[in-house]
Design a protein around this motif. Structure first.
Motif, PDB file in Angstrom:
ATOM      1  N   SER A   1      -2.260   8.564  31.431  1.00 37.81           N
ATOM      2  CA  SER A   1      -1.361   9.643  31.843  1.00 37.81           C
ATOM      3  C   SER A   1      -0.905  10.445  30.626  1.00 37.81           C
ATOM      4  O   SER A   1      -0.856  11.683  30.660  1.00 37.81           O
ATOM      5  N   ILE A   2      -0.583   9.739  29.548  1.00 36.17           N
ATOM      6  CA  ILE A   2      -0.175  10.428  28.309  1.00 36.17           C
ATOM      7  C   ILE A   2      -1.348  11.209  27.733  1.00 36.17           C
ATOM      8  O   ILE A   2      -1.195  12.349  27.275  1.00 36.17           O
ATOM      9  N   LEU A   3      -2.544  10.609  27.748  1.00 38.17           N
ATOM     10  CA  LEU A   3      -3.733  11.310  27.251  1.00 38.17           C
ATOM     11  C   LEU A   3      -4.029  12.557  28.088  1.00 38.17           C
ATOM     12  O   LEU A   3      -4.484  13.576  27.547  1.00 38.17           O
ATOM     13  N   THR A   4      -3.751  12.491  29.383  1.00 37.39           N
ATOM     14  CA  THR A   4      -3.940  13.666  30.234  1.00 37.39           C
ATOM     15  C   THR A   4      -2.967  14.777  29.856  1.00 37.39           C
ATOM     16  O   THR A   4      -3.345  15.953  29.745  1.00 37.39           O
ATOM     17  N   GLY A   5      -1.696  14.412  29.649  1.00 39.11           N
ATOM     18  CA  GLY A   5      -0.713  15.400  29.209  1.00 39.11           C
ATOM     19  C   GLY A   5      -1.077  16.004  27.871  1.00 39.11           C
ATOM     20  O   GLY A   5      -0.891  17.218  27.649  1.00 39.11           O
ATOM     21  N   LEU A   6      -1.632  15.194  26.972  1.00 39.19           N
ATOM     22  CA  LEU A   6      -2.071  15.695  25.673  1.00 39.19           C
ATOM     23  C   LEU A   6      -3.247  16.659  25.823  1.00 39.19           C
ATOM     24  O   LEU A   6      -3.304  17.699  25.159  1.00 39.19           O
ATOM     25  N   ALA A   7      -4.176  16.331  26.717  1.00 41.04           N
ATOM     26  CA  ALA A   7      -5.348  17.192  26.936  1.00 41.04           C
ATOM     27  C   ALA A   7      -4.933  18.535  27.543  1.00 41.04           C
ATOM     28  O   ALA A   7      -5.513  19.576  27.206  1.00 41.04           O
ATOM     29  N   VAL A   8      -3.921  18.533  28.415  1.00 43.91           N
ATOM     30  CA  VAL A   8      -3.438  19.795  28.991  1.00 43.91           C
ATOM     31  C   VAL A   8      -2.865  20.690  27.904  1.00 43.91           C
ATOM     32  O   VAL A   8      -3.152  21.902  27.851  1.00 43.91           O
ATOM     33  N   ALA A   9      -2.055  20.119  27.006  1.00 43.35           N
ATOM     34  CA  ALA A   9      -1.472  20.908  25.913  1.00 43.35           C
ATOM     35  C   ALA A   9      -2.565  21.466  25.004  1.00 43.35           C
ATOM     36  O   ALA A   9      -2.529  22.640  24.610  1.00 43.35           O
ATOM     37  N   ASP A  10      -3.546  20.629  24.654  1.00 49.23           N
ATOM     38  CA  ASP A  10      -4.641  21.084  23.788  1.00 49.23           C
ATOM     39  C   ASP A  10      -5.461  22.177  24.463  1.00 49.23           C
ATOM     40  O   ASP A  10      -5.883  23.146  23.819  1.00 49.23           O
ATOM     41  N   LEU A  11      -5.695  22.034  25.759  1.00 46.23           N
ATOM     42  CA  LEU A  11      -6.461  23.045  26.499  1.00 46.23           C
ATOM     43  C   LEU A  11      -5.741  24.393  26.492  1.00 46.23           C
ATOM     44  O   LEU A  11      -6.372  25.445  26.277  1.00 46.23           O
ATOM     45  N   LEU A  12      -4.436  24.388  26.696  1.00 46.63           N
ATOM     46  CA  LEU A  12      -3.682  25.638  26.700  1.00 46.63           C
ATOM     47  C   LEU A  12      -3.716  26.311  25.329  1.00 46.63           C
ATOM     48  O   LEU A  12      -3.833  27.543  25.230  1.00 46.63           O
ATOM     49  N   VAL A  13      -3.625  25.513  24.267  1.00 43.51           N
ATOM     50  CA  VAL A  13      -3.696  26.073  22.911  1.00 43.51           C
ATOM     51  C   VAL A  13      -5.034  26.765  22.694  1.00 43.51           C
ATOM     52  O   VAL A  13      -5.100  27.883  22.166  1.00 43.51           O
ATOM     53  N   MET A  14      -6.117  26.131  23.115  1.00 47.03           N
ATOM     54  CA  MET A  14      -7.454  26.692  22.869  1.00 47.03           C
ATOM     55  C   MET A  14      -7.724  27.919  23.723  1.00 47.03           C
ATOM     56  O   MET A  14      -8.300  28.896  23.241  1.00 47.03           O
ATOM     57  N   LEU A  15      -7.306  27.888  24.984  1.00 51.29           N
ATOM     58  CA  LEU A  15      -7.515  29.050  25.846  1.00 51.29           C
ATOM     59  C   LEU A  15      -6.761  30.265  25.303  1.00 51.29           C
ATOM     60  O   LEU A  15      -7.268  31.399  25.346  1.00 51.29           O
ATOM     61  N   GLU A  16      -5.560  30.041  24.784  1.00 48.62           N
ATOM     62  CA  GLU A  16      -4.780  31.156  24.254  1.00 48.62           C
ATOM     63  C   GLU A  16      -5.328  31.641  22.914  1.00 48.62           C
ATOM     64  O   GLU A  16      -5.207  32.830  22.582  1.00 48.62           O
ATOM     65  N   TYR A  17      -5.953  30.738  22.157  1.00 43.61           N
ATOM     66  CA  TYR A  17      -6.455  31.109  20.828  1.00 43.61           C
ATOM     67  C   TYR A  17      -7.705  31.990  20.921  1.00 43.61           C
ATOM     68  O   TYR A  17      -7.999  32.737  19.983  1.00 43.61           O
ATOM     69  N   ILE A  18      -8.441  31.921  22.029  1.00 47.72           N
ATOM     70  CA  ILE A  18      -9.673  32.706  22.158  1.00 47.72           C
ATOM     71  C   ILE A  18      -9.406  34.210  22.056  1.00 47.72           C
ATOM     72  O   ILE A  18     -10.026  34.896  21.232  1.00 47.72           O
ATOM     73  N   PRO A  19      -8.484  34.788  22.862  1.00 49.73           N
ATOM     74  CA  PRO A  19      -8.222  36.231  22.681  1.00 49.73           C
ATOM     75  C   PRO A  19      -7.622  36.553  21.322  1.00 49.73           C
ATOM     76  O   PRO A  19      -7.876  37.637  20.772  1.00 49.73           O
ATOM     77  N   TYR A  20      -6.859  35.618  20.754  1.00 54.88           N
ATOM     78  CA  TYR A  20      -6.290  35.851  19.418  1.00 54.88           C
ATOM     79  C   TYR A  20      -7.395  35.962  18.367  1.00 54.88           C
ATOM     80  O   TYR A  20      -7.377  36.863  17.525  1.00 54.88           O
ATOM     81  N   ALA A  21      -8.375  35.039  18.415  1.00 53.45           N
ATOM     82  CA  ALA A  21      -9.482  35.085  17.459  1.00 53.45           C
ATOM     83  C   ALA A  21     -10.317  36.348  17.635  1.00 53.45           C
ATOM     84  O   ALA A  21     -10.732  36.981  16.660  1.00 53.45           O
ATOM     85  N   LEU A  22     -10.569  36.722  18.894  1.00 51.20           N
ATOM     86  CA  LEU A  22     -11.326  37.946  19.152  1.00 51.20           C
ATOM     87  C   LEU A  22     -10.583  39.178  18.637  1.00 51.20           C
ATOM     88  O   LEU A  22     -11.184  40.100  18.087  1.00 51.20           O
ATOM     89  N   HIS A  23      -9.276  39.176  18.796  1.00 54.13           N
ATOM     90  CA  HIS A  23      -8.475  40.332  18.393  1.00 54.13           C
ATOM     91  C   HIS A  23      -8.307  40.423  16.875  1.00 54.13           C
ATOM     92  O   HIS A  23      -8.455  41.506  16.294  1.00 54.13           O
TER      93      HIS A  23
END
Length: 377
Positions: free
Chosen positions: A58-80
């Motif tokens: 359950s903790i690993l799932t919560g950690l994976a959700v946080a990491d996923l959100l960071v990466m999804l948000e970083y994609i437009p930032y890197a492109l920009h």
């Protein structure tokens, strides 16, 4: 631009390194984010399966959700910011500057959530090994859910001071400062652009750097170091006990001792599975420490020396980002290589997803000889 100051506050060649690496950073970060988004999505799908239900997962799932959100948000930032796609004249518009402002807060907030979930994971694992008789009470589902929710609620408040560290500043492009934007922009004179700058309030920025370096970076890093040391110590003790048990079993026990040894061997097998899980989690914690400690030390230096952030920390900011992104993307590899249950669950899930489109066709074929199909199944 800051060569003289950089030489005074940073390692030689930092500016040249920053210029060389900044050309590659966007592409490296984009690849890591795309791959990491896929792997973290798989982690969430596998770890949330009913057969994988446990406090640790359950903790690993919560950690994976946080990491996923960071990466999804970083994609437009890197492109920009790093990859030149399309016209560059809009790079410093007010809207994009607000997005960069949002990025700096969003990414730090969810990365901090990941760090504190890693600390929670280490605490839960230590309790499971050191106090197995109390594990089901202390680390039950209710307390685990409370710990995960607390990380997602409290960490945004811990990161709130970062909001006050930066300001969006309008800047009019003239012949004197147009060279600052010449590499990325073709702007006419008297065109207003917007830039994100650190606050002019030195005391405020220094206080925020102390919060960033100590509370957000060094405190969880120290906690992870202590807990990891305790876990390694417990692993070492368990391994010694296992070796002694093996020696006793090879000597040839008397009949009264066989039943006791059988019980001890069953306990040793359970301990072996626990040790494999603990080693996997130690690898996850080690990855966090490898990125958080350098960032914490650089942040601490920025708090102690007012010019250090601009002259040195910013030279390695992109590198710190990509290391943190890489750390968040490789957990899938660790789980697959060190957890048989994760591999089996992932394989079953993959087979089910791949075979799903074929099942309606097979079902239709079976019905054709006896049933008239008038519409899609």
């Amino acid at each position: 631009m800051y060569n003289a100051t950089t030489d005074a506050y940073c390692v030689p060649g930092a500016t040249n390194f920053n210029k060389a690496y900044s050309r590659l950073h966007g592409y490296i970060a984009l690849v890591i984010c795309i791959v990491g988004s896929a792997t973290n999505s798989i982690n969430i799908a596998v770890l949330s399966r009913r057969e994988m239900t446990s406090s640790t997962n359950s903790i690993l799932t919560g950690l994976a959700v946080a990491d996923l959100l960071v990466m999804l948000e970083y994609i437009p930032y890197a492109l920009h910011m790093n990859i030149k796609i399309g016209p560059q004249v809009n790079k410093n518009t007010y809207a994009w500057t607000v997005f960069v402002y949002f990025h700096s807060i969003f990414s730090q907030t969810f990365h901090t959530i990941s760090i504190w979930l890693a600390v929670t994971l280490a605490v839960w694992r230590y309790v499971a090994i050191a106090f197995p008789q109390r594990n089901s009470t202390w680390c039950n589902k209710k307390n685990t859910t409370l710990a995960i929710v607390s990380a997602y609620v409290i960490c945004p408040f811990l990161c709130l001071p970062i909001y006050f560290a930066m300001n969006i500043v309008p800047s009019e492009v003239t012949a004197l400062n147009n060279s600052e934007f010449a590499e990325d922009l073709s702007l006419p004179d008297n065109r207003t652009v917007y830039v994100l700058e650190m606050s002019k309030n030195v005391q405020l920025v220094t206080a925020i750097m102390w919060i960033y370096s100590v509370i957000l970076k060094l405190v969880p890093s120290i906690a992870l170091s202590i807990l990891s040391t305790c876990l390694i110590s417990k692993l070492t003790t368990t391994e010694r006990k296992r070796q002694k048990l093996l020696k006793r079993s090879t000597i040839g026990p008397n009949e009264p001792e066989k039943q006791c040894l059988a019980t001890e061997e069953a306990f040793a097998r359970r301990s072996s599975r626990t040790d494999r899980t603990t080693r996997m989690l130690l690898a996850v914690l080690g990855l966090f420490l490898s990125t958080e400690v350098p960032q914490g030390l650089l942040g601490l230096a920025s708090a102690l020396a007012p010019n250090f952030f601009k002259s040195c920390y910013s030279m390695f900011g992109d590198l710190m980002d990509v290391l943190a992104l890489f750390t968040s993307s490789v957990n899938f590899v660790l789980y697959c290589s060190m957890s048989r249950q994760f591999r089996c669950t992932f394989a079953r899930l993959a087979r089910r997803m791949l075979s799903a489109p074929e099942e309606p066709a097979k079902f239709a074929n079976k019905l054709e000889p006896t049933t008239q199909v008038t519409g899609p199944l």
